[in-house]
Design a protein around this motif. Structure first.
Motif, PDB file in Angstrom:
ATOM      1  N   LYS A 108      40.088 -57.573 -66.835  1.00 20.89           N
ATOM      2  CA  LYS A 108      40.040 -59.027 -66.694  1.00 20.89           C
ATOM      3  C   LYS A 108      41.368 -59.617 -67.127  1.00 20.89           C
ATOM      4  CE  LYS A 108      36.964 -62.958 -67.487  1.00 20.89           C
ATOM      5  NZ  LYS A 108      35.754 -63.448 -68.183  1.00 20.89           N
ATOM      6  N   GLU A 109      41.976 -60.406 -66.228  1.00 18.61           N
ATOM      7  CA  GLU A 109      43.274 -61.013 -66.509  1.00 18.61           C
ATOM      8  C   GLU A 109      43.235 -62.486 -66.091  1.00 18.61           C
ATOM      9  OE1 GLU A 109      46.285 -58.741 -64.517  1.00 18.61           O
ATOM     10  OE2 GLU A 109      45.414 -56.829 -65.143  1.00 18.61           O
ATOM     11  N   ASN A 110      43.533 -63.362 -67.032  1.00 17.92           N
ATOM     12  CA  ASN A 110      43.560 -64.803 -66.768  1.00 17.92           C
ATOM     13  C   ASN A 110      42.276 -65.287 -66.107  1.00 17.92           C
ATOM     14  OD1 ASN A 110      46.258 -65.036 -67.752  1.00 17.92           O
ATOM     15  ND2 ASN A 110      47.008 -64.270 -65.789  1.00 17.92           N
ATOM     16  N   GLY A 111      41.152 -64.765 -66.580  1.00 20.23           N
ATOM     17  CA  GLY A 111      39.852 -65.215 -66.104  1.00 20.23           C
ATOM     18  C   GLY A 111      39.394 -64.589 -64.798  1.00 20.23           C
ATOM     19  N   LYS A 112      40.183 -63.697 -64.216  1.00 20.44           N
ATOM     20  CA  LYS A 112      39.809 -63.049 -62.951  1.00 20.44           C
ATOM     21  C   LYS A 112      39.667 -61.550 -63.175  1.00 20.44           C
ATOM     22  CE  LYS A 112      42.169 -66.426 -59.998  1.00 20.44           C
ATOM     23  NZ  LYS A 112      43.188 -66.618 -58.922  1.00 20.44           N
ATOM     24  N   TRP A 113      38.807 -60.935 -62.350  1.00 23.87           N
ATOM     25  CA  TRP A 113      38.566 -59.504 -62.455  1.00 23.87           C
ATOM     26  C   TRP A 113      39.363 -58.748 -61.400  1.00 23.87           C
ATOM     27  CZ3 TRP A 113      36.454 -56.935 -66.323  1.00 23.87           C
ATOM     28  CH2 TRP A 113      35.610 -57.618 -67.208  1.00 23.87           C
ATOM     29  N   TYR A 114      39.937 -57.620 -61.838  1.00 26.48           N
ATOM     30  CA  TYR A 114      40.713 -56.746 -60.955  1.00 26.48           C
ATOM     31  C   TYR A 114      40.214 -55.317 -61.140  1.00 26.48           C
ATOM     32  CZ  TYR A 114      43.871 -60.748 -60.837  1.00 26.48           C
ATOM     33  OH  TYR A 114      44.392 -62.010 -60.694  1.00 26.48           O
ATOM     34  N   TYR A 115      40.427 -54.498 -60.118  1.00 26.65           N
ATOM     35  CA  TYR A 115      40.031 -53.098 -60.211  1.00 26.65           C
ATOM     36  C   TYR A 115      41.255 -52.240 -59.935  1.00 26.65           C
ATOM     37  CZ  TYR A 115      37.112 -48.942 -59.884  1.00 26.65           C
ATOM     38  OH  TYR A 115      36.522 -47.719 -60.108  1.00 26.65           O
ATOM     39  N   TYR A 116      41.649 -51.428 -60.942  1.00 23.90           N
ATOM     40  CA  TYR A 116      42.870 -50.635 -60.851  1.00 23.90           C
ATOM     41  C   TYR A 116      42.570 -49.175 -60.523  1.00 23.90           C
ATOM     42  CZ  TYR A 116      45.590 -54.394 -62.999  1.00 23.90           C
ATOM     43  OH  TYR A 116      46.218 -55.582 -63.255  1.00 23.90           O
ATOM     44  N   ILE A 117      43.430 -48.606 -59.678  1.00 25.63           N
ATOM     45  CA  ILE A 117      43.419 -47.173 -59.405  1.00 25.63           C
ATOM     46  C   ILE A 117      44.841 -46.674 -59.607  1.00 25.63           C
ATOM     47  CG2 ILE A 117      43.015 -45.357 -57.699  1.00 25.63           C
ATOM     48  CD1 ILE A 117      40.993 -47.202 -56.360  1.00 25.63           C
ATOM     49  N   ASN A 118      45.022 -45.770 -60.568  1.00 23.65           N
ATOM     50  CA  ASN A 118      46.356 -45.269 -60.914  1.00 23.65           C
ATOM     51  C   ASN A 118      47.322 -46.414 -61.229  1.00 23.65           C
ATOM     52  OD1 ASN A 118      45.599 -42.564 -60.558  1.00 23.65           O
ATOM     53  ND2 ASN A 118      45.969 -42.698 -58.357  1.00 23.65           N
ATOM     54  N   GLY A 119      46.809 -47.438 -61.927  1.00 21.53           N
ATOM     55  CA  GLY A 119      47.650 -48.547 -62.347  1.00 21.53           C
ATOM     56  C   GLY A 119      47.935 -49.568 -61.270  1.00 21.53           C
ATOM     57  N   LYS A 120      47.349 -49.435 -60.089  1.00 21.46           N
ATOM     58  CA  LYS A 120      47.610 -50.351 -58.988  1.00 21.46           C
ATOM     59  C   LYS A 120      46.356 -51.149 -58.660  1.00 21.46           C
ATOM     60  CE  LYS A 120      49.325 -50.489 -54.224  1.00 21.46           C
ATOM     61  NZ  LYS A 120      49.791 -49.682 -53.051  1.00 21.46           N
ATOM     62  N   LYS A 121      46.527 -52.447 -58.457  1.00 20.74           N
ATOM     63  CA  LYS A 121      45.391 -53.304 -58.138  1.00 20.74           C
ATOM     64  C   LYS A 121      44.829 -52.974 -56.757  1.00 20.74           C
ATOM     65  CE  LYS A 121      46.851 -57.328 -60.855  1.00 20.74           C
ATOM     66  NZ  LYS A 121      47.355 -58.711 -60.801  1.00 20.74           N
ATOM     67  N   THR A 122      43.504 -52.911 -56.687  1.00 21.57           N
ATOM     68  CA  THR A 122      42.829 -52.711 -55.405  1.00 21.57           C
ATOM     69  C   THR A 122      42.827 -54.019 -54.619  1.00 21.57           C
ATOM     70  OG1 THR A 122      41.397 -51.009 -56.322  1.00 21.57           O
ATOM     71  CG2 THR A 122      40.615 -52.123 -54.346  1.00 21.57           C
ATOM     72  N   THR A 123      43.040 -53.946 -53.316  1.00 19.39           N
ATOM     73  CA  THR A 123      42.886 -55.094 -52.424  1.00 19.39           C
ATOM     74  C   THR A 123      41.951 -54.699 -51.286  1.00 19.39           C
ATOM     75  OG1 THR A 123      44.851 -54.487 -51.125  1.00 19.39           O
ATOM     76  CG2 THR A 123      45.176 -56.027 -52.948  1.00 19.39           C
ATOM     77  N   GLY A 124      41.325 -55.704 -50.660  1.00 22.97           N
ATOM     78  CA  GLY A 124      40.413 -55.423 -49.557  1.00 22.97           C
ATOM     79  C   GLY A 124      39.083 -54.872 -50.042  1.00 22.97           C
ATOM     80  N   TRP A 125      38.430 -54.087 -49.171  1.00 25.49           N
ATOM     81  CA  TRP A 125      37.110 -53.547 -49.477  1.00 25.49           C
ATOM     82  C   TRP A 125      37.193 -52.339 -50.398  1.00 25.49           C
ATOM     83  CZ3 TRP A 125      32.974 -56.244 -48.255  1.00 25.49           C
ATOM     84  CH2 TRP A 125      33.020 -57.124 -47.163  1.00 25.49           C
ATOM     85  N   LYS A 126      36.221 -52.236 -51.317  1.00 30.15           N
ATOM     86  CA  LYS A 126      36.142 -51.069 -52.180  1.00 30.15           C
ATOM     87  C   LYS A 126      34.691 -50.863 -52.615  1.00 30.15           C
ATOM     88  CE  LYS A 126      37.618 -47.652 -54.687  1.00 30.15           C
ATOM     89  NZ  LYS A 126      38.113 -46.420 -54.035  1.00 30.15           N
ATOM     90  N   LYS A 127      34.189 -49.644 -52.412  1.00 31.41           N
ATOM     91  CA  LYS A 127      32.841 -49.311 -52.882  1.00 31.41           C
ATOM     92  C   LYS A 127      32.953 -48.764 -54.301  1.00 31.41           C
ATOM     93  CE  LYS A 127      29.520 -47.928 -50.155  1.00 31.41           C
ATOM     94  NZ  LYS A 127      28.638 -47.121 -49.272  1.00 31.41           N
ATOM     95  N   ILE A 128      32.228 -49.407 -55.237  1.00 27.43           N
ATOM     96  CA  ILE A 128      32.328 -49.066 -56.657  1.00 27.43           C
ATOM     97  C   ILE A 128      30.919 -48.942 -57.226  1.00 27.43           C
ATOM     98  CG2 ILE A 128      33.200 -49.807 -58.907  1.00 27.43           C
ATOM     99  CD1 ILE A 128      35.245 -51.543 -57.370  1.00 27.43           C
ATOM    100  N   ALA A 129      30.708 -47.966 -58.080  1.00 32.28           N
ATOM    101  CA  ALA A 129      29.403 -47.777 -58.706  1.00 32.28           C
ATOM    102  C   ALA A 129      29.082 -48.967 -59.615  1.00 32.28           C
ATOM    103  CB  ALA A 129      29.380 -46.486 -59.507  1.00 32.28           C
ATOM    104  N   TYR A 130      27.883 -49.510 -59.455  1.00 27.97           N
ATOM    105  CA  TYR A 130      27.449 -50.641 -60.283  1.00 27.97           C
ATOM    106  C   TYR A 130      25.950 -50.524 -60.502  1.00 27.97           C
ATOM    107  CZ  TYR A 130      26.458 -55.423 -61.781  1.00 27.97           C
ATOM    108  OH  TYR A 130      26.029 -56.525 -62.490  1.00 27.97           O
ATOM    109  N   LYS A 131      25.539 -50.463 -61.770  1.00 30.46           N
ATOM    110  CA  LYS A 131      24.134 -50.356 -62.155  1.00 30.46           C
ATOM    111  C   LYS A 131      23.439 -49.196 -61.432  1.00 30.46           C
ATOM    112  CE  LYS A 131      23.270 -55.059 -63.766  1.00 30.46           C
ATOM    113  NZ  LYS A 131      22.426 -56.266 -63.666  1.00 30.46           N
ATOM    114  N   GLY A 132      24.098 -48.072 -61.395  1.00 27.63           N
ATOM    115  CA  GLY A 132      23.480 -46.865 -60.868  1.00 27.63           C
ATOM    116  C   GLY A 132      23.551 -46.660 -59.380  1.00 27.63           C
ATOM    117  N   LYS A 133      24.192 -47.565 -58.649  1.00 27.79           N
ATOM    118  CA  LYS A 133      24.320 -47.342 -57.210  1.00 27.79           C
ATOM    119  C   LYS A 133      25.687 -47.822 -56.727  1.00 27.79           C
ATOM    120  CE  LYS A 133      22.355 -51.659 -55.362  1.00 27.79           C
ATOM    121  NZ  LYS A 133      21.372 -52.193 -54.396  1.00 27.79           N
ATOM    122  N   ASP A 134      26.090 -47.335 -55.563  1.00 24.07           N
ATOM    123  CA  ASP A 134      27.377 -47.721 -54.990  1.00 24.07           C
ATOM    124  C   ASP A 134      27.249 -49.066 -54.282  1.00 24.07           C
ATOM    125  OD1 ASP A 134      28.617 -45.441 -55.877  1.00 24.07           O
ATOM    126  OD2 ASP A 134      28.242 -44.306 -54.045  1.00 24.07           O
TER     127      ASP A 134
END
Length: 242
Positions: A138-164
Motif C-alpha cells: 500500500k502506497e499513498n492510499g492505493k494498493w499495488y501488486y509487485y512481482i520481482n520489485g515491479k508493479k503489475t499492470t493490467g489483468w492479474k489472477k491472484i489468490a484471495y481467500k482460498g481461491k484465484d
C-alpha cells in the motif's frame, strides 16, 4: 523498507540526503540512506581512497554479497546501484547508446537527488538488490501488486481467500475498484470490482441500488438470460448464477 525502485524514487527525488553530517549531501549519503532503510548491516566506510567506489571494490570483504548480486554494467536495469571510482547512484533507465539515467545526489555539484545520464563504460560494476518486496504493497492510499520489485499492470489472477480471483491494475499499477470500462476481446466492456479489487464473475450482484449480472469472464451482461436465483432463509434475494 522500500518495496520497489519507484518507492525509493518517490521518497528521495528532489531532496537533500545527508546521513553523516559531513560534506553536505554527497552521493555516498544516498546509498547509505538506502542501505539503512533496507536493513543492510555492511560497513559503508570507504577505506581505500575515501570515494564511493571503494564500497564496490570491498564488496566481498564487507559482506555486500549477502544483500546484493553483482552485475556487469551492460546488464544494468532499473534499481541497480551503479558504482564508478567516484560516484554511486541508482540506475533509472538504460539506453542503447551505452548510457544510463542515474538517480543520484551531488550530480553536477547539485546537493539534491536528481536524474542525470552517465556512461555505463565508466562503471566499476553494479549491485542489484536481492530483496525487492513482492506481493501487495500500500502506497499513498492505493494498493499495488509487485512481482520481482515491479508493479503489475493490467489483468492479474491472484489468490484471495482460498481461491484465484481476477484483479485489474491501471497503467500506474494501482488496483482498480468499482466500475471500469476495459477493452476486452476487441470491445469496450463494463466490469465491476469490489472494494478489495476482486472482479465480479458469473454472478448476480447488487451494485449501487441495482442488480447486475456478470458473466464467467466478468463482463456486464445486457439483454435476456436465464438465471438460477438464490434466496436467503428470510426469502431475500441474495444473488444468482447462470
Amino acid at each position: 523498507m522500500f518495496a520497489s525502485p519507484q518507492a525509493f524514487y518517490d521518497a528521495v527525488i528532489g531532496k537533500s540526503i545527508d546521513t553523516d553530517g559531513a560534506y553536505n549531501a554527497q552521493c555516498w549519503d544516498l546509498f547509505d540512506f538506502y542501505c539503512t532503510q533496507q536493513g543492510v548491516t555492511c560497513s559503508r566506510y570507504c577505506a581505500l581512497t575515501g570515494y564511493a567506489g571503494d564500497l564496490y571494490k570491498l564488496r566481498y570483504k564487507y559482506g555486500y554479497d549477502k544483500f546484493f548480486d553483482f552485475f556487469y554494467p551492460k546488464n544494468a536495469k532499473r534499481g541497480d546501484w551503479y558504482f564508478s571510482d567516484h560516484h554511486v547512484a541508482m540506475v533509472w533507465d538504460v539506453y542503447d547508446d551505452g548510457t544510463a539515467l542515474l538517480l543520484g545526489q551531488n550530480q553536477s555539484g547539485i546537493k539534491k537527488v536528481t536524474l542525470k545520464k552517465y556512461k555505463l563504460s565508466d562503471a566499476l560494476g553494479m549491485m542489484r538488490w536481492r530483496k525487492w518486496m513482492d506481493g501487495w504493497q500500500k502506497e499513498n492510499g492505493k494498493w499495488y501488486y509487485y512481482i520481482n520489485g515491479k508493479k503489475t499492470t493490467g489483468w492479474k489472477k491472484i489468490a484471495y481467500k482460498g481461491k484465484d480471483c481476477w484483479f485489474f491494475f491501471d497503467s500506474d499499477g494501482a488496483m482498480v475498484t468499482g466500475w471500469r470500462l476495459i477493452t476486452y476481446k476487441g470491445k469496450k466492456e463494463w466490469f465491476w470490482f469490489d472494494d478489495k479489487g476482486v472482479m465480479a464473475e458469473n454472478i448476480l450482484r447488487w451494485v449501487k441500488n441495482n442488480w447486475y449480472y456478470f458473466d464467467a469472464d466478468g463482463v456486464m451482461v445486457t439483454g435476456e438470460i436465464e438465471l438460477t436465483l438464490e434466496f436467503d432463509s428470510s426469502g431475500r434475494l441474495i444473488g444468482g448464477r447462470k
